[in-house]
Motif scaffolding. Structure first.
Motif, PDB file in Angstrom:
ATOM      1  N   ALA A 140      -3.596   2.971   2.361  1.00 18.28           N
ATOM      2  CA  ALA A 140      -4.119   1.758   3.008  1.00 18.28           C
ATOM      3  C   ALA A 140      -5.631   1.837   3.190  1.00 18.28           C
ATOM      4  O   ALA A 140      -6.357   0.868   2.939  1.00 18.28           O
ATOM      5  CB  ALA A 140      -3.425   1.538   4.350  1.00 18.28           C
ATOM      6  N   ASP A 141      -6.121   3.012   3.608  1.00 15.22           N
ATOM      7  CA  ASP A 141      -7.568   3.185   3.775  1.00 15.22           C
ATOM      8  C   ASP A 141      -8.290   3.078   2.434  1.00 15.22           C
ATOM      9  O   ASP A 141      -9.374   2.482   2.343  1.00 15.22           O
ATOM     10  CB  ASP A 141      -7.865   4.551   4.411  1.00 15.22           C
ATOM     11  CG  ASP A 141      -7.407   4.629   5.858  1.00 15.22           C
ATOM     12  OD1 ASP A 141      -7.332   3.568   6.512  1.00 15.22           O
ATOM     13  OD2 ASP A 141      -7.112   5.748   6.320  1.00 15.22           O
ATOM     14  N   ALA A 142      -7.681   3.641   1.379  1.00 18.21           N
ATOM     15  CA  ALA A 142      -8.291   3.591   0.053  1.00 18.21           C
ATOM     16  C   ALA A 142      -8.402   2.150  -0.444  1.00 18.21           C
ATOM     17  O   ALA A 142      -9.421   1.752  -1.021  1.00 18.21           O
ATOM     18  CB  ALA A 142      -7.461   4.428  -0.922  1.00 18.21           C
ATOM     19  N   ARG A 143      -7.373   1.369  -0.198  1.00 22.21           N
ATOM     20  CA  ARG A 143      -7.400  -0.029  -0.642  1.00 22.21           C
ATOM     21  C   ARG A 143      -8.515  -0.795   0.075  1.00 22.21           C
ATOM     22  O   ARG A 143      -9.214  -1.608  -0.535  1.00 22.21           O
ATOM     23  CB  ARG A 143      -6.039  -0.682  -0.395  1.00 22.21           C
ATOM     24  CG  ARG A 143      -4.919  -0.058  -1.190  1.00 22.21           C
ATOM     25  CD  ARG A 143      -3.608  -0.805  -1.039  1.00 22.21           C
ATOM     26  NE  ARG A 143      -3.627  -2.031  -1.826  1.00 22.21           N
ATOM     27  CZ  ARG A 143      -2.579  -2.537  -2.464  1.00 22.21           C
ATOM     28  NH1 ARG A 143      -1.422  -1.909  -2.410  1.00 22.21           N
ATOM     29  NH2 ARG A 143      -2.663  -3.640  -3.144  1.00 22.21           N
ATOM     30  N   LYS A 144      -8.682  -0.526   1.361  1.00 16.84           N
ATOM     31  CA  LYS A 144      -9.741  -1.215   2.113  1.00 16.84           C
ATOM     32  C   LYS A 144     -11.117  -0.863   1.570  1.00 16.84           C
ATOM     33  O   LYS A 144     -11.996  -1.716   1.465  1.00 16.84           O
ATOM     34  CB  LYS A 144      -9.643  -0.843   3.599  1.00 16.84           C
ATOM     35  CG  LYS A 144      -8.456  -1.464   4.316  1.00 16.84           C
ATOM     36  CD  LYS A 144      -8.431  -1.028   5.782  1.00 16.84           C
ATOM     37  CE  LYS A 144      -7.220  -1.607   6.505  1.00 16.84           C
ATOM     38  NZ  LYS A 144      -7.149  -1.134   7.914  1.00 16.84           N
ATOM     39  N   ILE A 145     -11.300   0.403   1.208  1.00 16.00           N
ATOM     40  CA  ILE A 145     -12.593   0.824   0.671  1.00 16.00           C
ATOM     41  C   ILE A 145     -12.880   0.111  -0.643  1.00 16.00           C
ATOM     42  O   ILE A 145     -13.979  -0.431  -0.853  1.00 16.00           O
ATOM     43  CB  ILE A 145     -12.618   2.355   0.470  1.00 16.00           C
ATOM     44  CG1 ILE A 145     -12.585   3.073   1.823  1.00 16.00           C
ATOM     45  CG2 ILE A 145     -13.859   2.773  -0.327  1.00 16.00           C
ATOM     46  CD1 ILE A 145     -12.433   4.578   1.703  1.00 16.00           C
ATOM     47  N   ILE A 146     -11.904   0.081  -1.525  1.00 18.60           N
ATOM     48  CA  ILE A 146     -12.098  -0.544  -2.838  1.00 18.60           C
ATOM     49  C   ILE A 146     -12.325  -2.044  -2.701  1.00 18.60           C
ATOM     50  O   ILE A 146     -13.206  -2.621  -3.351  1.00 18.60           O
ATOM     51  CB  ILE A 146     -10.891  -0.236  -3.746  1.00 18.60           C
ATOM     52  CG1 ILE A 146     -10.852   1.261  -4.061  1.00 18.60           C
ATOM     53  CG2 ILE A 146     -10.951  -1.049  -5.044  1.00 18.60           C
ATOM     54  CD1 ILE A 146      -9.609   1.711  -4.775  1.00 18.60           C
ATOM     55  N   GLU A 147     -11.552  -2.683  -1.833  1.00 18.05           N
ATOM     56  CA  GLU A 147     -11.740  -4.119  -1.618  1.00 18.05           C
ATOM     57  C   GLU A 147     -13.105  -4.398  -0.990  1.00 18.05           C
ATOM     58  O   GLU A 147     -13.751  -5.407  -1.291  1.00 18.05           O
ATOM     59  CB  GLU A 147     -10.611  -4.653  -0.741  1.00 18.05           C
ATOM     60  CG  GLU A 147      -9.269  -4.684  -1.461  1.00 18.05           C
ATOM     61  CD  GLU A 147      -8.085  -4.893  -0.520  1.00 18.05           C
ATOM     62  OE1 GLU A 147      -8.334  -5.055   0.704  1.00 18.05           O
ATOM     63  OE2 GLU A 147      -6.935  -4.888  -0.988  1.00 18.05           O
ATOM     64  N   GLY A 148     -13.566  -3.484  -0.123  1.00 18.53           N
ATOM     65  CA  GLY A 148     -14.869  -3.651   0.500  1.00 18.53           C
ATOM     66  C   GLY A 148     -16.017  -3.533  -0.481  1.00 18.53           C
ATOM     67  O   GLY A 148     -17.124  -4.010  -0.218  1.00 18.53           O
TER      68      GLY A 148
END
Length: 386
Positions: A140-148
């Motif tokens: 979940a944290d990785a997805r937020k970073i990539i989307e950011g």
């Protein structure tokens, strides 16, 4: 032009991979000559592109007139591939820096990482994506970073036109058992000024990779975010698969685009590439054979840990059939000289059968096996099965 026969398809692949890395001579060069004469460079190029072994051809047949021709498809591919690689290296450095800033563990593997690991300047991989591996708990944290960083799912390019898949379709695809271990690819469009002079030809050659936005050539940069090297499912009690800690232990550092990143250790790379090759070809029926190039390069650089592969197959019977079948195929196609080093009895007597679509059924039916060994450990009558 007549279609390629099965024998001709095998001949094209072997003529590129058996001498790779290095210039093809003798039968392999003669085979390539005959195929080009009969089918033309466009057909031969298209087939090699479909199987993702163009980079091997550019090395094994570097001196061939059809491959060296500046206005031919092979050199145009090479020009585009090198430009793409530089963009990917820059993007990866930014992504890795952001993961490090937010203290989210990250491994980079496959194309870019293997090129760096093997010092591969002879045949830099053309990759449609940047492959990242995170711990499942960090997904979940990785997805937020990539989307950011401006990436989003569902972007497609068809014949140079940008399309977006409905979110519902993306979710359904991601939830499919065949997508286990990774999420839907993330994409971002970036300009490619280095290829403006050949933009029309590049788009025609790679209509799903490049598009024109506001009159400028753009590349679809893709990130494949993985959270497991186990394909289809994790161990559900019916197969003994490696666990997450198996590939997070003993990682190694490589430098890409000015950034220091971690990648898989040699002992994991061997079985992971072989297992992926088997699953792609026989279970998912994908046509790419890029893993063959990577395995051949690891072998050539002395980084293909055959003892580690055998040990992994012994510790994880689930891997034994697929790994040893793929190993025999790689030996035959790439001329690794493994005769006598791969014992068929190691997989013919394995506890696990060869993988096939039946391996998906327990997951599709939401069925698993839970074994409680407490009574056995305490000297009881037997284990309880759920």
């Amino acid at each position: 032009m007549s279609p390629l026969t099965v024998a001709e398809r095998i001949g094209i692949i072997r003529s590129s991979l058996a001498p790779f890395p290095g210039e093809a001579t003798g039968p392999h060069r003669d085979c390539f000559d005959r195929l080009l004469e009969r089918h033309g460079d466009g057909t031969v190029y298209s087939y090699l592109r479909q199987r993702n072994v163009i980079n091997a051809t550019l090395v094994s047949h570097a001196g061939h007139p059809a491959v060296a021709a500046e206005d031919g498809p092979f050199q145009l591919y090479r020009t585009a591939a090198l430009a793409i690689r530089e963009i990917h290296r820059t993007e990866l450095a930014s992504v890795a820096t952001e993961f490090r800033t937010q203290d989210v563990p990250l491994l980079v593997y496959k194309g870019l990482a293997l090129d760096a690991l093997t010092d591969n300047t002879e045949a830099p991989s053309f990759s449609n994506d940047i492959d990242l591996l995170v711990r499942k708990a960090s997904l979940a944290d990785a997805r937020k970073i990539i989307e950011g960083l401006g990436y989003e799912t569902g972007i497609r390019i068809d014949n140079g036109r940008v399309r977006r898949m409905p979110a519902r379709i993306s979710r359904m695809t991601e939830e499919s058992v065949y997508s286990y271990g990774q999420v839907q690819p993330y994409h971002r469009l970036v300009p490619v000024p280095a290829l403006e002079g050949v933009s029309d030809r590049v788009q025609a050659l790679m209509p799903r990779t490049f598009c024109t936005v506001s009159g400028q050539l753009h590349l679809r940069v893709s990130i494949d975010l993985h959270y497991s090297l186990n394909l289809l499912t994790e161990d559900i009690g019916t197969r003994v698969k490696p666990g997450e800690d198996s590939w997070w232990e003993g990682t190694q550092e490589v430098h890409i685009g000015g950034a220091a990143v971690r990648t898989l250790g040699d002992d994991v790379l061997g079985w992971a590439l072989l297992h992926r090759l088997y699953v792609d070809c026989t279970v998912l029926q994908e046509t790419g054979l890029k893993s063959l190039c990577h395995i051949k390069l690891l072998w050539h650089r002395g980084r293909f840990d055959l003892d580690g592969i055998h040990e992994a197959a012994r510790r994880h019977p689930y891997l034994a059939p697929s790994v040893h079948q793929a190993l025999r195929a790689v030996d035959t196609i790439c001329d690794l000289g493994l005769q006598g080093l791969v014992d068929p009895r190691e997989f013919r007597t394995a506890a696990a059968p060869l993988m096939n679509v039946g391996d998906c059924l327990p997951a599709l039916l939401d069925f698993g096996v839970s074994i409680d060994l407490t009574e056995l450990e305490q000297g009881g009558a037997g284990a309880r099965f759920h």
